[in-house]
Design a protein around this motif. Structure first.
Motif, PDB file in Angstrom:
ATOM      1  N   VAL A 196       0.820  -1.180   0.011  1.00  0.00           N
ATOM      2  CA  VAL A 196       0.060   0.041  -0.065  1.00  0.00           C
ATOM      3  C   VAL A 196       0.962   1.380  -0.095  1.00  0.00           C
ATOM      4  O   VAL A 196       2.097   1.196   0.214  1.00  0.00           O
ATOM      5  N   LYS A 197       0.420   2.375  -0.519  1.00  0.00           N
ATOM      6  CA  LYS A 197       1.085   3.495  -0.293  1.00  0.00           C
ATOM      7  C   LYS A 197       1.206   4.265   0.987  1.00  0.00           C
ATOM      8  O   LYS A 197       0.341   3.880   2.073  1.00  0.00           O
ATOM      9  N   ARG A 198       2.377   4.709   1.324  1.00  0.00           N
ATOM     10  CA  ARG A 198       2.579   5.094   2.666  1.00  0.00           C
ATOM     11  C   ARG A 198       2.584   6.667   2.688  1.00  0.00           C
ATOM     12  O   ARG A 198       2.961   7.125   1.863  1.00  0.00           O
ATOM     13  N   GLU A 199       2.450   7.009   3.997  1.00  0.00           N
ATOM     14  CA  GLU A 199       3.022   8.588   4.272  1.00  0.00           C
ATOM     15  C   GLU A 199       4.397   8.637   4.153  1.00  0.00           C
ATOM     16  O   GLU A 199       5.342   7.578   4.541  1.00  0.00           O
ATOM     17  N   GLU A 200       4.852   9.737   3.978  1.00  0.00           N
ATOM     18  CA  GLU A 200       6.149  10.095   3.714  1.00  0.00           C
ATOM     19  C   GLU A 200       6.924  10.352   4.832  1.00  0.00           C
ATOM     20  O   GLU A 200       6.330  10.749   5.843  1.00  0.00           O
ATOM     21  N   GLY A 201       8.266   9.808   5.062  1.00  0.00           N
ATOM     22  CA  GLY A 201       8.928   9.865   6.137  1.00  0.00           C
ATOM     23  C   GLY A 201      10.249  10.743   6.017  1.00  0.00           C
ATOM     24  O   GLY A 201      10.597  11.276   4.874  1.00  0.00           O
ATOM     25  N   ASP A 202      10.853  11.162   7.069  1.00  0.00           N
ATOM     26  CA  ASP A 202      12.414  12.089   7.056  1.00  0.00           C
ATOM     27  C   ASP A 202      13.343  10.818   6.672  1.00  0.00           C
ATOM     28  O   ASP A 202      13.082   9.668   6.901  1.00  0.00           O
ATOM     29  N   VAL A 203      14.708  11.291   7.158  1.00  0.00           N
ATOM     30  CA  VAL A 203      15.926  10.492   6.913  1.00  0.00           C
ATOM     31  C   VAL A 203      15.625   9.262   7.820  1.00  0.00           C
ATOM     32  O   VAL A 203      16.041   8.063   7.384  1.00  0.00           O
ATOM     33  N   GLY A 204      15.191   9.590   8.973  1.00  0.00           N
ATOM     34  CA  GLY A 204      15.093   8.312  10.008  1.00  0.00           C
ATOM     35  C   GLY A 204      13.889   7.223   9.850  1.00  0.00           C
ATOM     36  O   GLY A 204      14.110   6.270  10.319  1.00  0.00           O
ATOM     37  N   GLY A 205      12.977   7.690   9.189  1.00  0.00           N
ATOM     38  CA  GLY A 205      11.607   6.578   9.098  1.00  0.00           C
ATOM     39  C   GLY A 205      11.001   6.833  10.177  1.00  0.00           C
ATOM     40  O   GLY A 205      11.614   7.014  11.536  1.00  0.00           O
ATOM     41  N   HIS A 206       9.596   6.319  10.260  1.00  0.00           N
ATOM     42  CA  HIS A 206       8.753   6.174  11.523  1.00  0.00           C
ATOM     43  C   HIS A 206       7.657   5.084  11.183  1.00  0.00           C
ATOM     44  O   HIS A 206       7.412   4.919   9.973  1.00  0.00           O
ATOM     45  N   LEU A 207       7.219   4.755  12.219  1.00  0.00           N
ATOM     46  CA  LEU A 207       5.959   3.934  12.151  1.00  0.00           C
ATOM     47  C   LEU A 207       4.892   4.451  11.900  1.00  0.00           C
ATOM     48  O   LEU A 207       4.643   5.786  12.477  1.00  0.00           O
ATOM     49  N   GLN A 208       3.801   4.105  11.200  1.00  0.00           N
ATOM     50  CA  GLN A 208       2.559   4.776  10.927  1.00  0.00           C
ATOM     51  C   GLN A 208       1.887   4.593  12.181  1.00  0.00           C
ATOM     52  O   GLN A 208       2.010   3.118  12.927  1.00  0.00           O
ATOM     53  N   LYS A 209       0.713   5.122  12.387  1.00  0.00           N
ATOM     54  CA  LYS A 209       0.027   5.086  13.570  1.00  0.00           C
ATOM     55  C   LYS A 209      -1.240   3.749  13.464  1.00  0.00           C
ATOM     56  O   LYS A 209      -1.278   3.340  14.453  1.00  0.00           O
ATOM     57  N   ILE A 210      -1.616   3.462  12.350  1.00  0.00           N
ATOM     58  CA  ILE A 210      -2.619   2.349  12.040  1.00  0.00           C
ATOM     59  C   ILE A 210      -1.890   1.154  11.836  1.00  0.00           C
ATOM     60  O   ILE A 210      -0.813   1.049  11.416  1.00  0.00           O
ATOM     61  N   VAL A 211      -2.682  -0.092  12.065  1.00  0.00           N
ATOM     62  CA  VAL A 211      -2.282  -1.603  12.028  1.00  0.00           C
ATOM     63  C   VAL A 211      -2.867  -1.830  10.765  1.00  0.00           C
ATOM     64  O   VAL A 211      -4.293  -1.793  10.612  1.00  0.00           O
ATOM     65  N   THR A 212      -2.287  -2.401   9.649  1.00  0.00           N
ATOM     66  CA  THR A 212      -2.671  -2.454   8.226  1.00  0.00           C
ATOM     67  C   THR A 212      -2.478  -4.123   8.133  1.00  0.00           C
ATOM     68  O   THR A 212      -1.252  -4.482   8.072  1.00  0.00           O
ATOM     69  N   GLU A 213      -3.647  -4.976   8.036  1.00  0.00           N
ATOM     70  CA  GLU A 213      -3.323  -6.297   7.800  1.00  0.00           C
ATOM     71  C   GLU A 213      -2.269  -7.035   8.729  1.00  0.00           C
ATOM     72  O   GLU A 213      -1.578  -7.784   8.329  1.00  0.00           O
ATOM     73  N   GLY A 214      -2.465  -6.725  10.088  1.00  0.00           N
ATOM     74  CA  GLY A 214      -1.575  -7.158  11.010  1.00  0.00           C
ATOM     75  C   GLY A 214      -0.118  -6.547  10.991  1.00  0.00           C
ATOM     76  O   GLY A 214       0.763  -7.334  11.757  1.00  0.00           O
ATOM     77  N   TRP A 215      -0.062  -5.460  10.356  1.00  0.00           N
ATOM     78  CA  TRP A 215       1.367  -4.854  10.217  1.00  0.00           C
ATOM     79  C   TRP A 215       1.534  -3.443  10.823  1.00  0.00           C
ATOM     80  O   TRP A 215       0.225  -2.666  10.320  1.00  0.00           O
ATOM     81  N   ARG A 216       2.459  -3.236  11.721  1.00  0.00           N
ATOM     82  CA  ARG A 216       2.450  -1.736  11.925  1.00  0.00           C
ATOM     83  C   ARG A 216       3.730  -1.327  10.719  1.00  0.00           C
ATOM     84  O   ARG A 216       5.011  -1.588  11.158  1.00  0.00           O
ATOM     85  N   LEU A 217       3.321  -0.676   9.863  1.00  0.00           N
ATOM     86  CA  LEU A 217       4.258  -0.365   8.762  1.00  0.00           C
ATOM     87  C   LEU A 217       5.060   0.899   8.988  1.00  0.00           C
ATOM     88  O   LEU A 217       4.759   1.679   9.866  1.00  0.00           O
TER      89      LEU A 217
END
Length: 489
Positions: free
Chosen positions: A146-167
């Motif tokens: 799935v498309k994701r929200e953009e991150g910065d250099v360090g990256g971060h976890l998205q707030k919602i769980v998608t199909e059992g994944w914290r992406l």
């Protein structure tokens, strides 16, 4: 035992100096890493093991081992009951960044075991395999594309769980674990890992990296895991997948100076971690296939991307992406001390290993470093229009091939130039080779770029007519000088 001298040695020593800072030593190392469990620690352990292998001084090797021992002896205080970093595995809430971070932890443990053979390290690898890695196949088979929200250099976890994944915003970083799990399988021989590895590769091969803006670092690390599994199994489809992924990166993920876009399709900044991955990946592909294009890539990547990324303090940073829409190369982040500074150490070790190799009975000199192997010693003198190579065999070499850049005039009393390699038969005496580079242009990514040998030529001002090699930021005086440096296509 291979030894390196000159510029590569200086780079290794300075990186070692940087990685001796408190944040890379116990106990402070365990306070670092944030939302990436095991990442900081694993990359550091792998970096130290790589520097140990690249170092030929006994005192410094012992210093590195002491630093490693302090970290390893404290692991039980900072890992969970199953032996890895972060929370225990939950199949209903799989932490993508935890998988990625612990992959570097596995790689580090494997590298340490390879150099010192500590039984407690092997026991930890087996415990992590049995209690964590063997559970992962179902989760990977349902990995969300799935498309994701953009991150910065360090990256971060998205707030919602998608199909059992914290992406993660670092799209696809879960597949960095292909590098760690295949290395773990290589060390432990645990056949229970095979179904997991195959499930991961199956899903990995189906992802459209460009469409979903996958992180190039993750894609390249995963592809190196595929290539390692090919070496362990000999299955042709794995090599085909690795070669396909290299082509995708070359065509859609690479900048004009052979660095990377942090994500496919998003040319915001480069990342030394991915430059390292691409360089190692290319050298390994050459060793397997013998195709010259891979070692040409490695030479160009080193000269125009990796050298640019190392800073005067020995660490590594990020640059802007040279592409058809951006003609200016300059520093984006002075130092990515949380990842790239560690990863460049592994690249230095691999450069030592691949500078001179033996393949199918033929000895190859592939990279222009002053170095020595059991078979020969190589000295290199560089100047503005070319370089001089002096090769001294330690005994008779039946077949020797030396990489030569494109558009290069070669003067040598012996040897025959074939397909970009200078070839010698039954060589016993010292060989003196003069290479003079010829300027030429290439059309890449809808831009015309100017080359001299394997060097990209850039201007210091847009209006300037004079070009020079891409600046080596390791040799500039300080942080302010690096951040002020700008170069133009």
């Amino acid at each position: 035992m291979k030894k390196v001298y000159g510029q590569l040695k200086n780079r290794i020593r300075k990186n070692r100096e940087r990685l001796s800072a408190p944040e890379y030593c116990a106990p402070q190392i365990f306070l670092e890493g944030g939302d990436w469990p095991g990442d900081w620690q694993g990359r550091t352990i792998l970096a130290l093991a790589s520097l140990y292998r690249a170092e030929d001084g006994e005192r410094e090797k012992q210093n590195i081992l002491h630093q490693l021992d302090d970290i390893l002896d404290s692991l039980d205080e900072h890992t969970n009951e199953d032996g890895y970093f972060g929370e225990l595995f939950d199949e209903n809430s799989v932490n993508e960044q935890q998988l990625s971070g612990n992959s570097w932890f596995l790689r580090g443990l494997c590298a340490v075991y390879e150099i010192v053979g500590r039984e407690e390290v092997l026991a930890r690898l087996n415990r992590i395999s049995e209690r964590y890695l063997t559970k992962l196949a179902p989760s990977y088979l349902r990995y969300p594309t799935v498309k994701r929200e953009e991150g910065d250099v360090g990256g971060h976890l998205q707030k919602i769980v998608t199909e059992g994944w914290r992406l993660s915003s670092d799209v696809g970083c879960a597949f960095i674990l292909l590098d760690g799990i295949t290395h773990t399988y290589e060390i432990t021989g645990n056949k229970a890992l095979l179904p997991v590895i195959r499930a991961m590769i199956s899903k990995f091969s189906q992802i459209d990296y460009v469409r979903y803006n996958c992180q190039t670092h993750a894609t390249l690390s995963g592809s190196r895991g595929v290539l390692r599994f090919y070496r362990l199994t000999g299955e042709q489809e794995l090599l085909d997948l690795a070669k396909r992924n290299f082509e995708l990166y070359f065509n859609y993920g690479m900048t004009l100076n052979y660095a990377n876009f942090n994500w496919f399709g998003k040319p915001y900044w480069t990342e030394t971690c991915a430059v390292v991955d691409s360089l190692i990946f290319a050298m390994q592909l050459f060793e397997i296939t013998g195709e010259r294009r891979y070692i040409e890539f490695a030479n160009r990547c080193y000269l125009n991307a990796l050298r640019v990324s190392q800073r005067p303090n020995g660490g590594a940073g990020c640059e802007t992406c040279l592409n058809e829409k951006n003609d200016c190369l300059h520093s984006y982040i002075y130092e990515a001390f949380f990842c790239c500074t560690m990863r460049i150490a592994e690249c230095f070790y691999e450069l030592c290993e691949y500078g001179i190799i033996k393949r199918n009975g033929t000895s190859y000199v592939l990279l222009p470093f002053e170095m020595e192997s059991e078979e020969l010693s190589l000295s290199v003198t560089e100047h503005n229009e070319g370089r001089i190579l002096d090769i001294k065999p330690h005994h008779r070499i039946s077949h020797l091939c030396i990489y030569v850049p494109s558009h290069c005039k070669v003067r040598c009393s012996a040897g025959e130039l074939k397909n970009g390699m200078l070839e010698f038969e039954n060589i016993e005496e010292e060989v003196h080779i003069e290479e003079r580079f010829t300027a030429f242009s290439e059309r890449r990514q809808n831009r015309t770029v100017h080359m001299l040998g394997d060097y990209l030529l850039l201007k210091r001002d847009r209006s300037d007519q004079n070009c020079a090699f891409v600046a080596d930021t390791f040799t500039v005086p300080d942080q302010a000088s690096v951040e002020a440096l700008k170069q133009y296509i």
